[in-house]
Structures are given as structure tokens and as C-alpha cells.
Scaffold this active site. Structure first.
Site, mmCIF file in Angstrom:
data_model
loop_
_atom_site.group_PDB
_atom_site.id
_atom_site.type_symbol
_atom_site.label_atom_id
_atom_site.label_comp_id
_atom_site.label_asym_id
_atom_site.label_seq_id
_atom_site.Cartn_x
_atom_site.Cartn_y
_atom_site.Cartn_z
ATOM 1 N N VAL A 1 2.522 7.740 13.091
ATOM 2 C CA VAL A 1 1.791 6.587 12.540
ATOM 3 C C VAL A 1 2.502 5.284 12.909
ATOM 4 O O VAL A 1 1.864 4.286 13.263
ATOM 5 C CB VAL A 1 1.626 6.731 11.007
ATOM 6 C CG1 VAL A 1 1.021 5.470 10.419
ATOM 7 C CG2 VAL A 1 0.761 7.939 10.671
ATOM 8 N N GLY A 2 3.835 5.305 12.886
ATOM 9 C CA GLY A 2 4.606 4.107 13.254
ATOM 10 C C GLY A 2 4.259 3.636 14.659
ATOM 11 O O GLY A 2 4.153 2.428 14.913
ATOM 12 N N LYS B 1 0.872 -1.182 0.000
ATOM 13 C CA LYS B 1 0.000 0.000 0.000
ATOM 14 C C LYS B 1 0.908 1.232 0.000
ATOM 15 O O LYS B 1 1.445 1.628 1.018
ATOM 16 C CB LYS B 1 -0.921 0.023 1.235
ATOM 17 C CG LYS B 1 -2.111 0.927 0.981
ATOM 18 C CD LYS B 1 -2.405 2.036 1.942
ATOM 19 C CE LYS B 1 -1.489 2.986 2.480
ATOM 20 N NZ LYS B 1 -1.337 4.262 1.743
ATOM 21 N N GLY C 1 7.503 5.642 7.453
ATOM 22 C CA GLY C 1 6.696 6.863 7.500
ATOM 23 C C GLY C 1 6.953 7.606 8.796
ATOM 24 O O GLY C 1 8.020 7.465 9.403
ATOM 25 N N SER C 2 5.971 8.350 9.230
ATOM 26 C CA SER C 2 6.167 9.203 10.404
ATOM 27 C C SER C 2 6.175 8.390 11.700
ATOM 28 O O SER C 2 5.568 7.316 11.784
ATOM 29 C CB SER C 2 5.045 10.238 10.459
ATOM 30 O OG SER C 2 3.802 9.580 10.576
ATOM 31 N N CYS D 1 13.978 11.442 5.263
ATOM 32 C CA CYS D 1 14.104 11.097 6.686
ATOM 33 C C CYS D 1 15.501 11.398 7.186
ATOM 34 O O CYS D 1 15.706 11.654 8.364
ATOM 35 C CB CYS D 1 13.766 9.625 6.889
ATOM 36 S SG CYS D 1 14.646 8.552 5.760
ATOM 37 N N GLU E 1 10.389 2.078 10.147
ATOM 38 C CA GLU E 1 11.429 3.067 9.816
ATOM 39 C C GLU E 1 10.747 4.424 9.835
ATOM 40 O O GLU E 1 9.842 4.669 9.038
ATOM 41 C CB GLU E 1 11.995 2.818 8.413
ATOM 42 C CG GLU E 1 12.713 1.512 8.242
ATOM 43 C CD GLU E 1 14.050 1.464 8.935
ATOM 44 O OE1 GLU E 1 14.531 2.521 9.401
ATOM 45 O OE2 GLU E 1 14.603 0.365 9.033
ATOM 46 N N GLU F 1 10.666 17.216 13.830
ATOM 47 C CA GLU F 1 10.870 16.983 12.396
ATOM 48 C C GLU F 1 9.971 17.930 11.599
ATOM 49 O O GLU F 1 8.761 17.987 11.840
ATOM 50 C CB GLU F 1 10.553 15.533 12.041
ATOM 51 C CG GLU F 1 10.896 15.226 10.592
ATOM 52 C CD GLU F 1 10.588 13.791 10.184
ATOM 53 O OE1 GLU F 1 9.489 13.309 10.494
ATOM 54 O OE2 GLU F 1 11.445 13.176 9.531
HETATM 55 P P1 NAD Z 1 2.938 9.007 7.011
HETATM 56 O O1 NAD Z 1 3.290 8.344 8.298
HETATM 57 O O2 NAD Z 1 1.884 10.040 7.022
HETATM 58 O O3 NAD Z 1 2.484 7.913 5.933
HETATM 59 C C1 NAD Z 1 3.299 6.814 5.582
HETATM 60 C C2 NAD Z 1 2.412 5.690 5.069
HETATM 61 O O4 NAD Z 1 1.579 5.232 6.143
HETATM 62 C C3 NAD Z 1 1.457 6.117 3.950
HETATM 63 O O5 NAD Z 1 1.337 5.071 3.012
HETATM 64 C C4 NAD Z 1 0.143 6.323 4.696
HETATM 65 O O6 NAD Z 1 -0.985 6.174 3.874
HETATM 66 C C5 NAD Z 1 0.222 5.223 5.746
HETATM 67 N N1 NAD Z 1 -0.612 5.447 6.949
HETATM 68 C C6 NAD Z 1 -0.976 6.626 7.498
HETATM 69 N N2 NAD Z 1 -1.764 6.419 8.585
HETATM 70 C C7 NAD Z 1 -1.904 5.079 8.723
HETATM 71 C C8 NAD Z 1 -2.590 4.236 9.658
HETATM 72 N N3 NAD Z 1 -3.298 4.742 10.655
HETATM 73 N N4 NAD Z 1 -2.497 2.899 9.496
HETATM 74 C C9 NAD Z 1 -1.772 2.363 8.499
HETATM 75 N N5 NAD Z 1 -1.099 3.106 7.572
HETATM 76 C C10 NAD Z 1 -1.157 4.449 7.689
HETATM 77 O O7 NAD Z 1 4.320 9.584 6.428
HETATM 78 P P2 NAD Z 1 4.573 10.430 5.084
HETATM 79 O O8 NAD Z 1 4.121 11.818 5.290
HETATM 80 O O9 NAD Z 1 4.075 9.685 3.900
HETATM 81 O O10 NAD Z 1 6.177 10.388 5.029
HETATM 82 C C11 NAD Z 1 6.953 11.264 5.750
HETATM 83 C C12 NAD Z 1 7.506 10.602 6.998
HETATM 84 O O11 NAD Z 1 8.175 9.385 6.660
HETATM 85 C C13 NAD Z 1 8.559 11.444 7.698
HETATM 86 O O12 NAD Z 1 8.365 11.402 9.091
HETATM 87 C C14 NAD Z 1 9.862 10.775 7.318
HETATM 88 O O13 NAD Z 1 10.917 10.996 8.208
HETATM 89 C C15 NAD Z 1 9.450 9.342 7.277
HETATM 90 N N6 NAD Z 1 10.374 8.548 6.465
HETATM 91 C C16 NAD Z 1 11.201 7.691 7.118
HETATM 92 C C17 NAD Z 1 12.133 6.943 6.397
HETATM 93 C C18 NAD Z 1 13.050 5.981 7.106
HETATM 94 O O14 NAD Z 1 13.545 5.070 6.441
HETATM 95 N N7 NAD Z 1 13.325 6.142 8.385
HETATM 96 C C19 NAD Z 1 12.208 7.090 5.007
HETATM 97 C C20 NAD Z 1 11.335 7.984 4.368
HETATM 98 C C21 NAD Z 1 10.414 8.699 5.111
#
Ligand code: NAD
Length: 507
Positions: free
Chosen positions: A242-243, A185, A238-239, A294, A260, A395
Site C-alpha cells: 500500500v505504501g 484515518k 502500513g504494508s 513491523c 513507514e 513478511e
Molecule cells: P495496510 O497497508 O493494509 O493498511 C495500513 C493502513 O492503510 C490502513 O489504515 C488501511 O486502511 C490503509 N490503506 C489500505 N489501502 C489503502 C489505499 N489504497 N489508500 C490509502 N490507504 C490505504 O497494513 P496493515 O495490515 O494495517 O498493517 C500491517 C503492515 O504495517 C505490516 O506490513 C507492517 O510491517 C506495517 N507496519 C509498519 C510499521 C513501521 O513503522 N514501519 C509499523 C507498524 C506496522
């Protein structure tokens, strides 16, 4: 053909989810979302969110396919990855353009993103002839001991938009190589890149159901995927916010989970640094991908002796950057991903302006005129600040760096480590003792010496500590520990009952 699918999708609403080896529209119409170019506002494609019935169908088809795929010899699985990536390599320029159109970063960076996916395939294809376990001794006679890797099962993969092919490749390719099946996804801002990547796997002949692709919001489709009973493993990038939710759920549901997440990365510039290199490193680290990495450099900690010189040169370089459409080869920095991200960056600039003692050195505004009128562009922005300020702790995920003065190497390291995050950090110095102390003491998953905080290679572990990760690492052999379970095997050929720890070898 794939290109025509993309073209077709621009003209009609249809998700073309990939489930059980077929591209198909959702059975029921879900929420519609538009995919627009963040540089121009141009409509690229229109998607319908995958409804829950189809999330279920995707997970079930992956579960069914897993039974066969796990038995395909790993070297054969590796060959399939190579075939897929040869297809992607042929489409590299097209793929880079698709990425730049939908997420904005400049072409040389999106070419790098596609290349990273190709490199990842080369790496894991080779792993198909390794996947080493251990053979080891036994405390008892006539007994043989070994450990072997087993696939986990159906993997639910949830990815962000900033590396729309590299990050899915870090998950899909090792997962497949290890014998798992997957449901991806991707972020709703980059659906076309995900589709192109999955098309390459399909064209290479990946068996039906082994790879599935669904679309939609995280809170609905992502959630349904992670909660699906057939999904045994969730791999998320992702963030941290959410993580944390995903990690909490997976903990209670006993699902394997790798996270991550965010970063607040710092570059230290010491008084003996090569100043040209340190300035160029900070510019690339802070403003590459418009700061939406990130690993982006969002703090620069500079020794007091060279602070004024560094700041002056860093500001001058930032002002000279050409901001614009990433498809234009003369552009240095593209747009932010969407209007929401512009508002977030504006909010942090406002917070910075109001923080006691912070000083805006350059930038700070949305760019709205001329060729930038229809896009989400923001000026490269530099603050002078202190470590305790919110702009130096939270961040921002945009082209904003805070420069902080330190009186010694020790103070600089203390500031770098005083962070909720721990992804990457960099030190610019020519002093070997300080290099080695930084390597030993930096609380990050990645440490760079005389190089910016960005720029990972695929054969080394990638990830971080504290709020950045949950103890796993992607890339390299460490990703194999995410996508396999260890099994210890004891083979007793003594023909008698031997009890470990109770019976002793008598000789
Ligand atoms: P986000 O957390 O908003 O979304 C990431 C993914 O999670 C998307 O596909 C989103 O649809 C999904 N998501 C959102 N809410 C969810 C839920 N409740 N349940 C399941 N899935 C859900 O992040 P973003 O804005 O897309 O990306 C930016 C963030 O990602 C920044 O914090 C950045 O630091 C981080 N990031 C980390 C790495 C790493 O490897 N550490 C790499 C790239 C980006």
C-alpha cells in the site's frame, strides 16, 4: 462522556466521526463495519464508513483551522499536547483495555502502547520551546542569514492497527506541535482506540477543525483522504504494497509523503553470546504482539557452534508460551488480528512445509479448541530454514520465526543484509569489535546489540531503509523534518544591491 459514547456505539450503528470539533454520524449511510474482539468474537462496536462528502468536510475544516493554528505560539501548542496526554494518562488502564479488546495483544503490551503515546507528548511538548533553526554567516557584508521551520498544512494520517495509539501519536503530536492540522484515518480493526485518543485531545481543548477523525477502508476513505486537494502531506504506516501506491500517487501529485512500512527483521546469535539473553530476546522479538510488529524477529541467524543448543531452548520456550485472551494476566501471547491474517499465516506455514530443506520445529497450526474456540489464535511457530526460502524473505506478520545456520559472523551479517527490507536487526555477542562492525555494516534503520529487534524509544529516529521506508524517520527530532518545511531567510541591511556569488567582499 467518552465511555458512554463507546457503550452507545456498541448498540447502534454510527461512526461518530470527529469533524470540525464535533462528534457526528455520517450525513449519508456508508458501508457498515463491525469491530469485534479477536480473542472472543464479541461485538464491540459498529461503524459506518465515512462517506466522501464527510472526507471532504474533514479536510476542508482542517484547512480552515490551519490558518489560525499555525499562528498559535509553539510553546502553547506544546502545552495543549501535555494537557491531552495528562487526560490519557488518567485513562491509561481503560485505554489499554480498549486496545486489548479490539486488537488482542496482552495488557502489559497495550499499557506500553498507551505509555508510548504519553511519552511522545512529553517529548514534543518540550520541542515547542526549541524547534530550532539555524543562524549562520553570510558571504556578503551587512547581511544576516537564518533558517526557520514552517508548518506544511493539512496532514492526512493513515495508520495500521498493531499500535493503535502509539502510531497515531507519532504522527498527530509532532504534526500539531509544528503547527499543522490533521485528518486521521485509522485502520478499521481499531476504531475505538483512535476515538479514545482523539477524545483526549478534544477534552484538552484542541481548537475546532485542528484534529479530525474519519473511518473506513483504505481503498475508499484512505484514498479519498490522500487525494483531497487540501491535503498537503500524507504520513502513512502500513504494508509496503500500500505504501508503494501512496508514494506513487503523492509523487505525481507533488504532495509531501512519509512512508513507514514492512520488515523482515533478523537477530544474529554468535557463539560467544549470553545464551539465556539470546533465547529470551528471540522469544520476545518473535512472539510479542503475536509477531504482528513491523520490527518482529522473523529470522534468527545462529552460529553453527551454538545452533543446536539455541534451537532446542528456543523451541522449548515457544512451546511453553500460554496463548489466550490478552485480558487474562497469565496470557503470554494473544490472537492474530482477524481471520484473514490467520489464513495468511497458514499459507506461509504451508509454503514453509513445501520448501525444500525447511523443517517445522514447532507450532504451525491454528488453535481452535477450548477457550480459544471463538478467536483467531495461532501456535508460536518455528522453522529451520535457509536464507533463500520464501518464509525467510517475505513478511508474514504472525508468530512465525525461521532459524538459519551461519558458519561465521561475516556470513550471518551477509544473510541479515540480504533482504528486501531494512527496518531493525540485532546481534548477540560479547566481542566489541564485532559489535562495532555490526553497527557500521548493518543495512537497517535500527540496530540493537544484545537486545531484541523490537523496543524503540520515542526520542530516537524510527524507520528503515529499502522497502521499509522512503527516507524519512518518525520520532525524535527527525519527525520535525516530516512535519515542517525549511525556509531560508536572508536579511540584507547594507542598503545596496549585493549579488551572491557575483559580488565579493572587498574589505
Ligand atoms: P495496510 O497497508 O493494509 O493498511 C495500513 C493502513 O492503510 C490502513 O489504515 C488501511 O486502511 C490503509 N490503506 C489500505 N489501502 C489503502 C489505499 N489504497 N489508500 C490509502 N490507504 C490505504 O497494513 P496493515 O495490515 O494495517 O498493517 C500491517 C503492515 O504495517 C505490516 O506490513 C507492517 O510491517 C506495517 N507496519 C509498519 C510499521 C513501521 O513503522 N514501519 C509499523 C507498524 C506496522
Amino acid at each position: 462522556m467518552p465511555q458512554s459514547l463507546l457503550e452507545k456505539n456498541a448498540k447502534e450503528v454510527g461512526a461518530y466521526q470527529f469533524i470540525n470539533g464535533r462528534w457526528k454520524k455520517p450525513a449519508k449511510k456508508g458501508k457498515i463495519f463491525e469491530n469485534r474482539n479477536p480473542s472472543t468474537g464479541e461485538l464491540l462496536s459498529v461503524y459506518a464508513e465515512t462517506p466522501s462528502d464527510d472526507v471532504d468536510a474533514a479536510a476542508r475544516s482542517a484547512q480552515k483551522a490551519f490558518g489560525h493554528w499555525r499562528k498559535v505560539p509553539a510553546p502553547r501548542r506544546g502545552e495543549l499536547l501535555l494537557k491531552a496526554m495528562a487526560i490519557l494518562a488518567r485513562r491509561k488502564e481503560e485505554a489499554a483495555q480498549v486496545e486489548t479488546r479490539e486488537m488482542g495483544k496482552v495488557l502489559k503490551e497495550t499499557r506500553g502502547d498507551v505509555q508510548e503515546a504519553i511519552d511522545t507528548a512529553f517529548y514534543y511538548a518540550g520541542e515547542g520551546r526549541r524547534l530550532f533553526g539555524q543562524t549562520t554567516t553570510s558571504e556578503l557584508a551587512d547581511k544576516f542569514c537564518m533558517s526557520v521551520r514552517m508548518p506544511v498544512g493539512v496532514c492526512g494520517l493513515i495508520t495500521p492497527w498493531n499500535f493503535p495509539m502509539a502510531i497515531p501519536s507519532w504522527k498527530i503530536l509532532p504534526a500539531l506541535l509544528c503547527g499543522n492540522s490533521v485528518v486521521l484515518k485509522p485502520a478499521s480493526d481499531t476504531p475505538d482506540s483512535a476515538r479514545l485518543f482523539v477524545e483526549a485531545l478534544q477534552q484538552a481543548g484542541i481548537p475546532d477543525g485542528v484534529v479530525n477523525l474519519i473511518y473506513g477502508r483504505g481503498a475508499t476513505v484512505g484514498k479519498a483522504l490522500m487525494e483531497h486537494p487540501d491535503v498537503r502531506l500524507v504520513s502513512f504506516t502500513g504494508s509496503s504494497q500500500v505504501g508503494g501506491l501512496i508514494g506513487g500517487f503523492c509523487g505525481k501529485a507533488f504532495k509531501k509523503c512519509s512512508l513507514e512500512m514492512g520488515g523482515k527483521n533478523a537477530q544474529i546469535v554468535l557463539e560467544d553470546a549470553n545464551m539465556d539473553l539470546a533465547v529470551e530476546g528471540a522469544v520476545w522479538g518473535a512472539f510479542g504482539t503475536s509477531g504482528q510488529r513491523c520490527t518482529a524477529t522473523s529470522r534468527v541467524i545462529v552460529h553453527a557452534e551454538v545452533y543446536a543448543e539455541f534451537l532446542e531452548r528456543f523451541v522449548r520456550r515457544a512451546r511453553g508460551l500460554k496463548v489466550g485472551d490478552g485480558l487474562d494476566p497469565s496470557t503470554d501471547m494473544g490472537p492474530l488480528i482477524n481471520a484473514r491474517q490467520v489464513r495468511t499465516v497458514e499459507k506461509y506455514v504451508e509454503i514453509g512445509r513445501e520448501e525444500d530443506g525447511a523443517k517445522l520445529a514447532t507450532g504451525g497450526k491454528k488453535i481452535s479448541g477450548g477457550a480459544c474456540a471463538a478467536g483467531h489464535f495461532f501456535e508460536p511457530t518455528i522453522f529451520e530454514g535457509r536464507p533463500e526460502m520464501r518464509i525467510a524473505r517475505e513478511e508474514i506478520f504472525g508468530p512465525v520465526a525461521t532459524v538459519i545456520k551461519a558458519r561465521s559472523f561475516e556470513e550471518a551479517m551477509a544473510v541479515l543484509n540480504d533482504s528486501d527490507y531494512g527496518l531493525s536487526g540485532a546481534v548477540y555477542t560479547r566481542d566489541v569489535n564485532r559489535v562495532m562492525r555490526a553497527v557500521a555494516d548493518m543495512e537497517t534503520g535500527i540496530t540493537y546489540i544484545n537486545a531484541p529487534t523490537i523496543g524503540a524509544e520515542v526520542h530516537l529516529p524510527f524507520g528503515g531503509v529499502k522497502r521499509t521506508g522512503n527516507g524519512h524517520r518518525e520520532s525524535g527530532t527527525s519527525a520535525l523534518d516530516i512535519f515542517t518545511e525549511w525556509k531560508s531567510v536572508y536579511i540584507d541591511y547594507s542598503d545596496k544591491l549585493q549579488k551572491a556569488q557575483i559580488d565579493t567582499y572587498e574589505g
